[in-house]
Design a protein around this motif. Sequence first.
Motif, PDB file in Angstrom:
ATOM      1  N   LYS A   1       1.285   3.415  -3.127  1.00 21.53           N
ATOM      2  CA  LYS A   1       0.296   4.513  -3.233  1.00 21.53           C
ATOM      3  C   LYS A   1      -0.560   4.601  -4.486  1.00 21.53           C
TER       4      LYS A   1
ATOM      5  N   GLY B   1       7.349  -0.942   0.624  1.00 16.99           N
ATOM      6  CA  GLY B   1       6.143  -0.315   1.184  1.00 16.99           C
ATOM      7  C   GLY B   1       5.127  -1.334   1.659  1.00 16.99           C
TER       8      GLY B   1
ATOM      9  N   SER C   1       3.979  -3.633   5.100  1.00 15.34           N
ATOM     10  CA  SER C   1       4.177  -3.574   6.558  1.00 15.34           C
ATOM     11  C   SER C   1       4.611  -4.910   7.159  1.00 15.34           C
TER      12      SER C   1
ATOM     13  N   ASP D   1      12.240   6.457   2.092  1.00 16.12           N
ATOM     14  CA  ASP D   1      11.105   6.651   1.202  1.00 16.12           C
ATOM     15  C   ASP D   1      11.336   5.835  -0.069  1.00 16.12           C
ATOM     16  N   LEU D   2      10.423   4.938  -0.349  1.00 10.97           N
ATOM     17  CA  LEU D   2      10.614   4.043  -1.498  1.00 10.97           C
ATOM     18  C   LEU D   2      10.750   4.808  -2.804  1.00 10.97           C
TER      19      LEU D   2
ATOM     20  N   SER E   1       1.261  -7.001  -2.106  1.00 10.19           N
ATOM     21  CA  SER E   1       0.520  -7.380  -0.903  1.00 10.19           C
ATOM     22  C   SER E   1      -0.970  -7.293  -1.235  1.00 10.19           C
ATOM     23  N   ARG E   2      -1.766  -7.853  -0.360  1.00 12.11           N
ATOM     24  CA  ARG E   2      -3.207  -7.745  -0.588  1.00 12.11           C
ATOM     25  C   ARG E   2      -3.656  -6.299  -0.432  1.00 12.11           C
TER      26      ARG E   2
ATOM     27  N   GLN F   1      -1.042 -15.562   2.379  1.00 14.30           N
ATOM     28  CA  GLN F   1      -1.878 -16.681   2.814  1.00 14.30           C
ATOM     29  C   GLN F   1      -2.999 -16.968   1.816  1.00 14.30           C
ATOM     30  N   THR F   2      -3.605 -15.929   1.283  1.00 13.91           N
ATOM     31  CA  THR F   2      -4.699 -16.116   0.331  1.00 13.91           C
ATOM     32  C   THR F   2      -4.252 -15.759  -1.090  1.00 13.91           C
TER      33      THR F   2
ATOM     34  N   ARG G   1       0.829  -1.208   0.000  1.00 16.56           N
ATOM     35  CA  ARG G   1       0.000   0.000   0.000  1.00 16.56           C
ATOM     36  C   ARG G   1       0.864   1.261   0.000  1.00 16.56           C
TER      37      ARG G   1
ATOM     38  N   ASN H   1      11.106   0.386   3.736  1.00 15.41           N
ATOM     39  CA  ASN H   1       9.930   0.943   4.422  1.00 15.41           C
ATOM     40  C   ASN H   1      10.358   2.200   5.168  1.00 15.41           C
ATOM     41  N   LYS H   2       9.488   3.178   5.182  1.00 16.98           N
ATOM     42  CA  LYS H   2       9.905   4.424   5.857  1.00 16.98           C
ATOM     43  C   LYS H   2       9.698   4.356   7.363  1.00 16.98           C
TER      44      LYS H   2
ATOM     45  N   GLN I   1      -1.027 -11.076  -6.037  1.00 12.66           N
ATOM     46  CA  GLN I   1      -1.049 -11.127  -4.556  1.00 12.66           C
ATOM     47  C   GLN I   1      -0.229 -12.287  -4.001  1.00 12.66           C
ATOM     48  N   ILE I   2       0.595 -11.942  -3.025  1.00 11.02           N
ATOM     49  CA  ILE I   2       1.436 -12.934  -2.343  1.00 11.02           C
ATOM     50  C   ILE I   2       0.954 -13.040  -0.906  1.00 11.02           C
TER      51      ILE I   2
ATOM     52  N   GLN J   1      -0.314 -12.447   7.384  1.00  5.39           N
ATOM     53  CA  GLN J   1      -0.876 -13.103   6.188  1.00  5.39           C
ATOM     54  C   GLN J   1       0.021 -12.887   4.972  1.00  5.39           C
ATOM     55  N   HIS J   2       0.744 -11.790   4.940  1.00  4.61           N
ATOM     56  CA  HIS J   2       1.679 -11.580   3.825  1.00  4.61           C
ATOM     57  C   HIS J   2       2.926 -12.458   4.024  1.00  4.61           C
TER      58      HIS J   2
HETATM   59  P1  FAD Z   1      -0.033  -1.573   5.027  1.00  5.65           P
HETATM   60  O1  FAD Z   1      -0.175  -2.485   6.181  1.00  5.65           O
HETATM   61  O2  FAD Z   1      -0.905  -0.374   4.980  1.00  5.65           O
HETATM   62  O3  FAD Z   1       1.491  -1.146   4.951  1.00  5.65           O
HETATM   63  C1  FAD Z   1       1.966  -0.149   4.096  1.00  5.65           C
HETATM   64  C2  FAD Z   1       3.413   0.085   4.478  1.00  5.65           C
HETATM   65  O4  FAD Z   1       3.988   1.004   3.569  1.00  5.65           O
HETATM   66  C3  FAD Z   1       3.599   0.674   5.877  1.00  5.65           C
HETATM   67  O5  FAD Z   1       4.461  -0.148   6.628  1.00  5.65           O
HETATM   68  C4  FAD Z   1       4.230   2.049   5.628  1.00  5.65           C
HETATM   69  O6  FAD Z   1       5.183   2.386   6.617  1.00  5.65           O
HETATM   70  C5  FAD Z   1       4.879   1.823   4.294  1.00  5.65           C
HETATM   71  N1  FAD Z   1       5.045   3.053   3.509  1.00  5.65           N
HETATM   72  C6  FAD Z   1       4.121   4.007   3.236  1.00  5.65           C
HETATM   73  N2  FAD Z   1       4.637   4.954   2.440  1.00  5.65           N
HETATM   74  C7  FAD Z   1       5.921   4.619   2.203  1.00  5.65           C
HETATM   75  C8  FAD Z   1       6.968   5.203   1.452  1.00  5.65           C
HETATM   76  N3  FAD Z   1       6.798   6.330   0.765  1.00  5.65           N
HETATM   77  N4  FAD Z   1       8.170   4.578   1.450  1.00  5.65           N
HETATM   78  C9  FAD Z   1       8.381   3.443   2.139  1.00  5.65           C
HETATM   79  N5  FAD Z   1       7.416   2.843   2.860  1.00  5.65           N
HETATM   80  C10 FAD Z   1       6.189   3.411   2.888  1.00  5.65           C
HETATM   81  N6  FAD Z   1      -2.259  -9.670   2.911  1.00  5.65           N
HETATM   82  C11 FAD Z   1      -1.360 -10.093   1.986  1.00  5.65           C
HETATM   83  O7  FAD Z   1      -0.426  -9.351   1.626  1.00  5.65           O
HETATM   84  N7  FAD Z   1      -1.502 -11.318   1.402  1.00  5.65           N
HETATM   85  C12 FAD Z   1      -2.489 -12.192   1.720  1.00  5.65           C
HETATM   86  O8  FAD Z   1      -2.561 -13.258   1.154  1.00  5.65           O
HETATM   87  C13 FAD Z   1      -3.441 -11.776   2.713  1.00  5.65           C
HETATM   88  N8  FAD Z   1      -4.433 -12.608   3.113  1.00  5.65           N
HETATM   89  C14 FAD Z   1      -5.276 -12.195   4.108  1.00  5.65           C
HETATM   90  C15 FAD Z   1      -6.240 -13.090   4.579  1.00  5.65           C
HETATM   91  C16 FAD Z   1      -7.073 -12.709   5.609  1.00  5.65           C
HETATM   92  C17 FAD Z   1      -8.096 -13.692   6.089  1.00  5.65           C
HETATM   93  C18 FAD Z   1      -6.952 -11.432   6.176  1.00  5.65           C
HETATM   94  C19 FAD Z   1      -7.852 -11.008   7.313  1.00  5.65           C
HETATM   95  C20 FAD Z   1      -6.005 -10.537   5.726  1.00  5.65           C
HETATM   96  C21 FAD Z   1      -5.159 -10.911   4.675  1.00  5.65           C
HETATM   97  N9  FAD Z   1      -4.187 -10.037   4.185  1.00  5.65           N
HETATM   98  C22 FAD Z   1      -3.283 -10.488   3.274  1.00  5.65           C
HETATM   99  C23 FAD Z   1      -4.143  -8.608   4.568  1.00  5.65           C
HETATM  100  C24 FAD Z   1      -3.102  -8.305   5.609  1.00  5.65           C
HETATM  101  O9  FAD Z   1      -3.640  -8.529   6.900  1.00  5.65           O
HETATM  102  C25 FAD Z   1      -2.666  -6.824   5.509  1.00  5.65           C
HETATM  103  O10 FAD Z   1      -3.802  -5.988   5.621  1.00  5.65           O
HETATM  104  C26 FAD Z   1      -1.960  -6.477   4.206  1.00  5.65           C
HETATM  105  O11 FAD Z   1      -0.917  -7.403   3.962  1.00  5.65           O
HETATM  106  C27 FAD Z   1      -1.379  -5.067   4.312  1.00  5.65           C
HETATM  107  O12 FAD Z   1      -0.809  -4.697   3.096  1.00  5.65           O
HETATM  108  P2  FAD Z   1       0.397  -3.649   3.071  1.00  5.65           P
HETATM  109  O13 FAD Z   1       1.512  -4.140   3.905  1.00  5.65           O
HETATM  110  O14 FAD Z   1       0.653  -3.356   1.648  1.00  5.65           O
HETATM  111  O15 FAD Z   1      -0.294  -2.339   3.675  1.00  5.65           O
END
Ligand code: FAD
Length: 322
Positions: free
Chosen positions: A215, A268, A270, A307-308, A237-238, A254-255, A212, A289-290, A251-252, A274-275
């Motif tokens: 962005k 970017g 977290s 910052d990525l 990520s999801r 658990q699901t 995420r 990650n920032k 998507q990489i 699940q990831h």
């Molecule tokens: P976030 O958690 O929002 O993290 C974003 C990160 O980006 C933060 O750490 C932030 O510090 C960083 N960031 C922001 N801006 C910048 C920048 N400019 N430079 C550097 N870093 C930055 N998720 C999966 O990935 N895969 C699955 O298979 C999966 N299966 C799921 C199954 C179930 C049943 C459930 C409930 C959830 C599942 N999820 C899965 C979702 C998972 O719980 C998380 O919500 C998801 O992985 C979060 O994605 P993220 O890390 O991209 O987003």
Amino acid sequence: MSEKILVVAETKDGELRNVSFEAIAAARKINAGGEIVGVICAAEDANDLAQELIYYGADRVVTVQHDNLKSYTSEGFGQAILKVVDEESPDGIIMGHTSIGKDLSPKLASKLNTGLVSDAVDVELVGDQVVFTRPIYSGKAFEKKIITSGISFVTIRPNNISTLERDETRTGDVASIDVDVKDLRTVIKEVVRKTSEGVDLSEAKVVIAGGRGVKSADGFKPLYELAEVLGGAVGASRGACDADYCDYSLQIGQTGKVVTPDLYIAVGISGAIQHLAGMSNSKVIVAINKDADSNIFNVADYGIVGDLFEVIPMLIEEFKKV
Ligand code: FAD
């Protein structure tokens, strides 16, 4: 251990997938003096592919050729492989833990009335027993399994067992078995690919995964550029998929897909549990990650706090020099 192991090879776009060679290597680990028989299901002549399996360690290859094997269906491939099993009476069967392997292996195991160890990341011979290692609890622990009776049937996770060296001096028989593949209740009319051309994510040696933090869909472009420079594939990520930055086929987790590349760069992301379930077995993990407290740094071998949008262009520039 086993006298004879069948390795069910897999093809994509007319080429053997690397996991087929890894399956041969897995067979050799547990069957040093025994026979390894490759199996190829195809609609067209598969002699060249069969030779390739022999170069990578198969002793001989059985091909099944039929129009109804043009595209994968569990019924069609199931009929073909069951006939080969019937003729060969193997002690073990190994195939990749790919989408085909995941679909086909339980159906075959049920028809053969045998057990199945799925998603093994290692196989080894301990004394005279074959021990399979597989991740459990989303990769937080590993269990070791042995099969006490029936055919030793296992699927192996891609990218975990090194292939044997390709050796063009190896020779072996290639035979074709006639199977009347029929009465298919499912017919594949068209395959619409969602992923872009290029390196297959589940077999890529290098994966650049965006979260995420990237962005936007546009924010993924530099990740594709970095992947191209490194000869890798892009994953996500999801969080990124849910936000519509990329397709769910990336998507990489658990699901999503499970990947075990040599190098995984999490951008970017977290590091939600699940990831991690889909990538924590990667050989080297780099996190960008920032947020220095982000959980992804707990599994990373190397971390870049920053910052990525600044870090990725620098990496592209530096890797281009290599
Ligand atoms: P976030 O958690 O929002 O993290 C974003 C990160 O980006 C933060 O750490 C932030 O510090 C960083 N960031 C922001 N801006 C910048 C920048 N400019 N430079 C550097 N870093 C930055 N998720 C999966 O990935 N895969 C699955 O298979 C999966 N299966 C799921 C199954 C179930 C049943 C459930 C409930 C959830 C599942 N999820 C899965 C979702 C998972 O719980 C998380 O919500 C998801 O992985 C979060 O994605 P993220 O890390 O991209 O987003």
